[in-house]
Design a protein around this motif. Structure first.
Motif, short mmCIF file in Angstrom:
data_model
loop_
_atom_site.label_atom_id
_atom_site.label_comp_id
_atom_site.label_asym_id
_atom_site.label_seq_id
_atom_site.Cartn_x
_atom_site.Cartn_y
_atom_site.Cartn_z
N PHE A 154 -35.44 -134.33 -40.91
CA PHE A 154 -35.34 -133.86 -42.30
C PHE A 154 -36.08 -134.80 -43.25
O PHE A 154 -36.76 -134.34 -44.17
N CYS A 155 -35.97 -136.12 -43.04
CA CYS A 155 -36.66 -137.07 -43.90
C CYS A 155 -38.18 -136.93 -43.78
O CYS A 155 -38.89 -136.96 -44.79
N VAL A 156 -38.66 -136.77 -42.58
CA VAL A 156 -40.11 -136.63 -42.37
C VAL A 156 -40.61 -135.35 -43.03
O VAL A 156 -41.63 -135.35 -43.74
N MET A 157 -39.92 -134.24 -42.83
CA MET A 157 -40.37 -132.97 -43.41
C MET A 157 -40.30 -132.99 -44.94
O MET A 157 -41.23 -132.53 -45.61
N GLY A 158 -39.24 -133.53 -45.50
CA GLY A 158 -39.15 -133.63 -46.96
C GLY A 158 -40.20 -134.57 -47.53
O GLY A 158 -40.79 -134.31 -48.58
N ALA B 149 -35.61 -126.64 -65.20
CA ALA B 149 -34.40 -125.91 -64.86
C ALA B 149 -34.59 -124.93 -63.71
O ALA B 149 -33.62 -124.35 -63.24
N GLU B 150 -35.81 -124.74 -63.23
CA GLU B 150 -36.08 -123.79 -62.17
C GLU B 150 -35.81 -124.39 -60.79
O GLU B 150 -35.78 -125.60 -60.62
N PHE B 151 -35.66 -123.51 -59.83
CA PHE B 151 -35.47 -123.91 -58.43
C PHE B 151 -36.84 -124.04 -57.79
O PHE B 151 -37.52 -123.05 -57.55
N THR B 152 -37.29 -125.28 -57.54
CA THR B 152 -38.65 -125.50 -57.07
C THR B 152 -38.68 -126.17 -55.70
O THR B 152 -37.67 -126.68 -55.20
N VAL C 183 -36.10 -128.92 -53.40
CA VAL C 183 -35.68 -128.70 -52.01
C VAL C 183 -36.08 -129.90 -51.15
O VAL C 183 -35.31 -130.34 -50.29
N SER C 184 -37.25 -130.46 -51.41
CA SER C 184 -37.71 -131.62 -50.64
C SER C 184 -36.81 -132.84 -50.89
O SER C 184 -36.49 -133.58 -49.96
N VAL C 185 -36.43 -133.04 -52.13
CA VAL C 185 -35.52 -134.16 -52.44
C VAL C 185 -34.17 -133.93 -51.78
O VAL C 185 -33.56 -134.87 -51.24
N ALA C 186 -33.69 -132.69 -51.78
CA ALA C 186 -32.43 -132.38 -51.11
C ALA C 186 -32.54 -132.62 -49.61
O ALA C 186 -31.60 -133.12 -48.98
N MET C 187 -33.70 -132.29 -49.02
CA MET C 187 -33.91 -132.55 -47.60
C MET C 187 -33.89 -134.04 -47.30
O MET C 187 -33.32 -134.47 -46.29
N LEU C 188 -34.50 -134.84 -48.17
CA LEU C 188 -34.46 -136.30 -47.98
C LEU C 188 -33.04 -136.83 -48.07
O LEU C 188 -32.63 -137.66 -47.25
N CYS C 189 -32.28 -136.36 -49.04
CA CYS C 189 -30.88 -136.80 -49.18
C CYS C 189 -30.04 -136.41 -47.97
O CYS C 189 -29.26 -137.21 -47.46
#
Length: 77
Positions: free
Chosen positions: A20-24, A47-50, A54-60
């Motif tokens: 997940f870290c690598v992909m994000g 405010a949009e879903f970008t 998603v990448s930051v959420a994948m890193l977390c």
């Protein structure tokens, strides 16, 4: 080897967390190279879903999974 030594072996949580870290990280670096820091920063804080959010959420989530993988393992007696 002593009985106190814990051999980690194959750890599923750490492997998935690293994936997940690598992909994000790849997506964020790609967006930074294409658009630049200013646009990516705007996409992160609007405010949009970008894709950047998603990448930051994948890193977390990846860091969370890696932390789960490094927890202490206690063998059942």
């Amino acid at each position: 080897m002593s009985h106190e030594y814990y051999r980690r072996g194959k750890n599923w949580f750490t492997a998935i967390g690293l994936l997940f870290c690598v992909m994000g990280g790849i997506v964020l670096i790609q967006q930074l190279l294409i658009w630049g820091i200013d646009f990516v920063e705007d996409f992160l804080f609007n405010a949009e879903f970008t894709n950047e959010k998603v990448s930051v959420a994948m890193l977390c989530f990846g860091i969370f999974m890696i932390a789960l993988g490094f927890r202490k393992h206690e063998e059942k007696r």
